[in-house]
Design a protein around this motif. Structure first.
Motif, PDB file in Angstrom:
ATOM      1  N   GLY A  43       0.771  -1.073  -0.042  1.00 21.91           N
ATOM      2  CA  GLY A  43      -0.056  -0.096  -0.056  1.00 21.91           C
ATOM      3  C   GLY A  43       0.951   1.409   0.096  1.00 21.91           C
ATOM      4  N   GLU A  44       0.692   1.996   1.016  1.00 24.60           N
ATOM      5  CA  GLU A  44       1.521   3.232   1.160  1.00 24.60           C
ATOM      6  C   GLU A  44       2.683   3.021   2.304  1.00 24.60           C
ATOM      7  OE1 GLU A  44      -0.159   7.203   1.017  1.00 24.60           O
ATOM      8  OE2 GLU A  44      -1.323   6.532  -0.618  1.00 24.60           O
ATOM      9  N   ARG A  45       3.013   1.825   2.447  1.00 26.20           N
ATOM     10  CA  ARG A  45       4.064   1.680   3.428  1.00 26.20           C
ATOM     11  C   ARG A  45       5.118   0.896   2.850  1.00 26.20           C
ATOM     12  NH1 ARG A  45       4.736   5.170   6.882  1.00 26.20           N
ATOM     13  NH2 ARG A  45       2.959   6.189   6.269  1.00 26.20           N
ATOM     14  N   TYR A  46       6.298   1.320   2.994  1.00 27.74           N
ATOM     15  CA  TYR A  46       7.424   0.846   2.314  1.00 27.74           C
ATOM     16  C   TYR A  46       8.556   0.303   3.100  1.00 27.74           C
ATOM     17  CZ  TYR A  46       5.591   4.042  -1.042  1.00 27.74           C
ATOM     18  OH  TYR A  46       4.511   4.837  -2.039  1.00 27.74           O
ATOM     19  N   GLU A  47       9.218  -0.650   2.933  1.00 26.84           N
ATOM     20  CA  GLU A  47      10.234  -1.208   3.363  1.00 26.84           C
ATOM     21  C   GLU A  47      11.632  -1.060   2.502  1.00 26.84           C
ATOM     22  OE1 GLU A  47      10.019  -4.987   5.140  1.00 26.84           O
ATOM     23  OE2 GLU A  47       8.566  -4.416   6.616  1.00 26.84           O
ATOM     24  N   GLY A  48      12.641  -0.703   2.918  1.00 28.03           N
ATOM     25  CA  GLY A  48      13.873  -0.514   2.203  1.00 28.03           C
ATOM     26  C   GLY A  48      15.124  -0.867   2.895  1.00 28.03           C
ATOM     27  N   LYS A  49      16.130  -1.131   2.158  1.00 29.75           N
ATOM     28  CA  LYS A  49      17.620  -1.409   2.983  1.00 29.75           C
ATOM     29  C   LYS A  49      18.466  -0.283   2.706  1.00 29.75           C
ATOM     30  CE  LYS A  49      17.803  -6.467   3.194  1.00 29.75           C
ATOM     31  NZ  LYS A  49      18.519  -7.640   2.735  1.00 29.75           N
ATOM     32  N   LEU A  50      18.950   0.251   3.762  1.00 30.03           N
ATOM     33  CA  LEU A  50      19.838   1.244   3.980  1.00 30.03           C
ATOM     34  C   LEU A  50      20.981   1.068   3.215  1.00 30.03           C
ATOM     35  CD1 LEU A  50      20.052   4.390   5.143  1.00 30.03           C
ATOM     36  CD2 LEU A  50      21.261   2.846   7.019  1.00 30.03           C
ATOM     37  N   LEU A  51      21.427   1.894   2.275  1.00 30.24           N
ATOM     38  CA  LEU A  51      22.559   1.885   1.300  1.00 30.24           C
ATOM     39  C   LEU A  51      23.741   2.680   1.940  1.00 30.24           C
ATOM     40  CD1 LEU A  51      20.923   2.096  -2.017  1.00 30.24           C
ATOM     41  CD2 LEU A  51      21.637   0.146  -0.553  1.00 30.24           C
ATOM     42  N   ASN A  52      23.653   3.384   2.699  1.00 28.86           N
ATOM     43  CA  ASN A  52      24.742   4.204   3.277  1.00 28.86           C
ATOM     44  C   ASN A  52      24.991   4.240   4.605  1.00 28.86           C
ATOM     45  OD1 ASN A  52      22.842   6.301   1.371  1.00 28.86           O
ATOM     46  ND2 ASN A  52      25.136   6.325   0.972  1.00 28.86           N
ATOM     47  N   LYS A  53      26.322   4.337   4.943  1.00 26.16           N
ATOM     48  CA  LYS A  53      26.606   4.465   6.541  1.00 26.16           C
ATOM     49  C   LYS A  53      26.526   5.708   6.907  1.00 26.16           C
ATOM     50  CE  LYS A  53      30.549   3.539   9.423  1.00 26.16           C
ATOM     51  NZ  LYS A  53      32.074   3.248   9.207  1.00 26.16           N
ATOM     52  N   PRO A  54      25.792   5.935   8.208  1.00 24.10           N
ATOM     53  CA  PRO A  54      25.435   7.138   8.578  1.00 24.10           C
ATOM     54  C   PRO A  54      26.910   7.682   9.227  1.00 24.10           C
ATOM     55  CG  PRO A  54      23.895   5.716   9.560  1.00 24.10           C
ATOM     56  CD  PRO A  54      24.759   4.855   8.988  1.00 24.10           C
ATOM     57  N   TYR A  55      27.093   9.200   9.155  1.00 23.96           N
ATOM     58  CA  TYR A  55      28.297   9.471   9.490  1.00 23.96           C
ATOM     59  C   TYR A  55      28.556  10.158  10.789  1.00 23.96           C
ATOM     60  CZ  TYR A  55      31.921  13.020   9.364  1.00 23.96           C
ATOM     61  OH  TYR A  55      33.296  13.925   9.647  1.00 23.96           O
ATOM     62  N   THR A  56      27.029  10.493  11.516  1.00 21.96           N
ATOM     63  CA  THR A  56      27.028  11.201  12.496  1.00 21.96           C
ATOM     64  C   THR A  56      26.597  10.068  13.755  1.00 21.96           C
ATOM     65  OG1 THR A  56      25.053  11.967  12.336  1.00 21.96           O
ATOM     66  CG2 THR A  56      26.684  13.461  11.866  1.00 21.96           C
ATOM     67  N   SER A  57      26.250   8.983  13.358  1.00 27.32           N
ATOM     68  CA  SER A  57      25.633   8.173  14.412  1.00 27.32           C
ATOM     69  C   SER A  57      26.282   6.573  14.008  1.00 27.32           C
ATOM     70  CB  SER A  57      24.201   8.366  14.283  1.00 27.32           C
ATOM     71  OG  SER A  57      23.406   7.215  15.274  1.00 27.32           O
ATOM     72  N   LYS A  58      26.120   5.660  15.174  1.00 27.27           N
ATOM     73  CA  LYS A  58      26.391   4.593  15.184  1.00 27.27           C
ATOM     74  C   LYS A  58      25.093   3.447  15.292  1.00 27.27           C
ATOM     75  CE  LYS A  58      31.141   4.899  16.478  1.00 27.27           C
ATOM     76  NZ  LYS A  58      31.820   4.466  15.604  1.00 27.27           N
ATOM     77  N   LEU A  59      23.851   4.309  15.558  1.00 25.63           N
ATOM     78  CA  LEU A  59      22.621   3.510  15.585  1.00 25.63           C
ATOM     79  C   LEU A  59      22.167   2.699  14.263  1.00 25.63           C
ATOM     80  CD1 LEU A  59      20.828   6.374  17.519  1.00 25.63           C
ATOM     81  CD2 LEU A  59      21.793   4.306  18.406  1.00 25.63           C
ATOM     82  N   LEU A  60      22.472   2.958  13.330  1.00 21.47           N
ATOM     83  CA  LEU A  60      22.103   2.569  11.948  1.00 21.47           C
ATOM     84  C   LEU A  60      23.479   2.063  11.169  1.00 21.47           C
ATOM     85  CD1 LEU A  60      19.396   4.546  10.653  1.00 21.47           C
ATOM     86  CD2 LEU A  60      18.935   2.370  11.740  1.00 21.47           C
ATOM     87  N   ARG A  61      23.244   0.948  10.284  1.00 25.49           N
ATOM     88  CA  ARG A  61      24.298   0.427   9.493  1.00 25.49           C
ATOM     89  C   ARG A  61      23.835   0.104   8.273  1.00 25.49           C
ATOM     90  NH1 ARG A  61      23.865  -2.918  13.589  1.00 25.49           N
ATOM     91  NH2 ARG A  61      23.326  -5.086  13.253  1.00 25.49           N
ATOM     92  N   VAL A  62      24.562  -0.065   7.223  1.00 19.72           N
ATOM     93  CA  VAL A  62      24.135  -0.506   5.905  1.00 19.72           C
ATOM     94  C   VAL A  62      23.645  -1.905   5.993  1.00 19.72           C
ATOM     95  CG1 VAL A  62      24.963  -1.161   3.539  1.00 19.72           C
ATOM     96  CG2 VAL A  62      26.142   0.807   4.875  1.00 19.72           C
ATOM     97  N   GLY A  63      22.492  -1.888   5.439  1.00 18.28           N
ATOM     98  CA  GLY A  63      21.717  -3.167   5.346  1.00 18.28           C
ATOM     99  C   GLY A  63      20.198  -3.292   6.149  1.00 18.28           C
ATOM    100  N   ASN A  64      20.276  -2.075   7.212  1.00 16.84           N
ATOM    101  CA  ASN A  64      19.024  -2.266   7.860  1.00 16.84           C
ATOM    102  C   ASN A  64      18.065  -1.955   7.146  1.00 16.84           C
ATOM    103  OD1 ASN A  64      20.965  -0.495  10.610  1.00 16.84           O
ATOM    104  ND2 ASN A  64      20.269  -2.617  10.747  1.00 16.84           N
ATOM    105  N   VAL A  65      16.849  -2.416   7.652  1.00 14.36           N
ATOM    106  CA  VAL A  65      15.586  -2.210   7.053  1.00 14.36           C
ATOM    107  C   VAL A  65      14.908  -1.050   7.733  1.00 14.36           C
ATOM    108  CG1 VAL A  65      13.364  -3.292   6.564  1.00 14.36           C
ATOM    109  CG2 VAL A  65      15.478  -4.896   6.448  1.00 14.36           C
ATOM    110  N   ILE A  66      14.593  -0.465   6.786  1.00 15.95           N
ATOM    111  CA  ILE A  66      13.696   1.233   7.145  1.00 15.95           C
ATOM    112  C   ILE A  66      12.396   0.796   6.710  1.00 15.95           C
ATOM    113  CG2 ILE A  66      13.933   3.529   7.086  1.00 15.95           C
ATOM    114  CD1 ILE A  66      16.596   2.116   8.387  1.00 15.95           C
ATOM    115  N   THR A  67      11.395   1.282   7.503  1.00 13.04           N
ATOM    116  CA  THR A  67       9.986   1.417   7.215  1.00 13.04           C
ATOM    117  C   THR A  67       9.697   2.734   7.130  1.00 13.04           C
ATOM    118  OG1 THR A  67       9.662  -0.724   8.431  1.00 13.04           O
ATOM    119  CG2 THR A  67       7.858   0.613   7.858  1.00 13.04           C
ATOM    120  N   PHE A  68       8.870   3.239   5.899  1.00 11.40           N
ATOM    121  CA  PHE A  68       8.581   4.665   5.863  1.00 11.40           C
ATOM    122  C   PHE A  68       7.494   4.638   4.886  1.00 11.40           C
ATOM    123  CE2 PHE A  68      11.676   2.871   2.619  1.00 11.40           C
ATOM    124  CZ  PHE A  68      11.295   3.619   1.321  1.00 11.40           C
TER     125      PHE A  68
END
Length: 132
Positions: A72-97
């Protein structure tokens, strides 16, 4: 959806940014944001809650996500970048948006809407003709 309180980060709403700063913050049309498909890359605005000089600070990073699921209007995607300012996320994490979070939709050079499409098509045609 992630929140500062539970996750230390959250997604910024690109639609609200566009409404507040329409001349400085352009986003794709709602139709384009609602019609993204699995495999496409979109850019989202990630907000990280950090601390600077003992005070909370919000840092924004724009990062690419490749869609892996559309419901529908909810998506899931895999993060392609490494955050510069935080270690809370990493490449490959699934993001819902949702479409409200999409700041950019990547248009591949093979798409007629891409500004270099004709130039790339002409170069391919010339290579084929010249056999190179």
């Amino acid at each position: 959806m992630p929140t500062f309180e539970t996750d230390g980060w959250e997604l910024d709403n690109a639609e609200e940014k566009n409404l507040t700063y329409p001349d400085q913050f352009e986003i794709p049309s709602l139709e384009e944001r609602r019609s993204v498909k699995v495999g496409q890359k979109v850019k989202l605005l990630f907000l990280f809650q950090l601390e600077e000089d003992g005070r909370p600070v919000i840092q924004c990073e724009r990062m690419w996500v490749r869609l892996v699921r559309v419901s529908g209007e909810r998506y899931e995607g895999k993060l392609l970048n490494k955050p510069y300012t935080s270690k809370l996320l990493r490449v490959g994490n699934v993001i819902t948006f949702g479409p409200e979070h999409i700041a950019t939709v990547l248009i591949p050079k093979t798409d007629p809407r891409h500004p270099d499409y004709k130039k790339n098509g002409l170069m391919t045609l010339l290579r084929n003709i010249l056999g190179k």
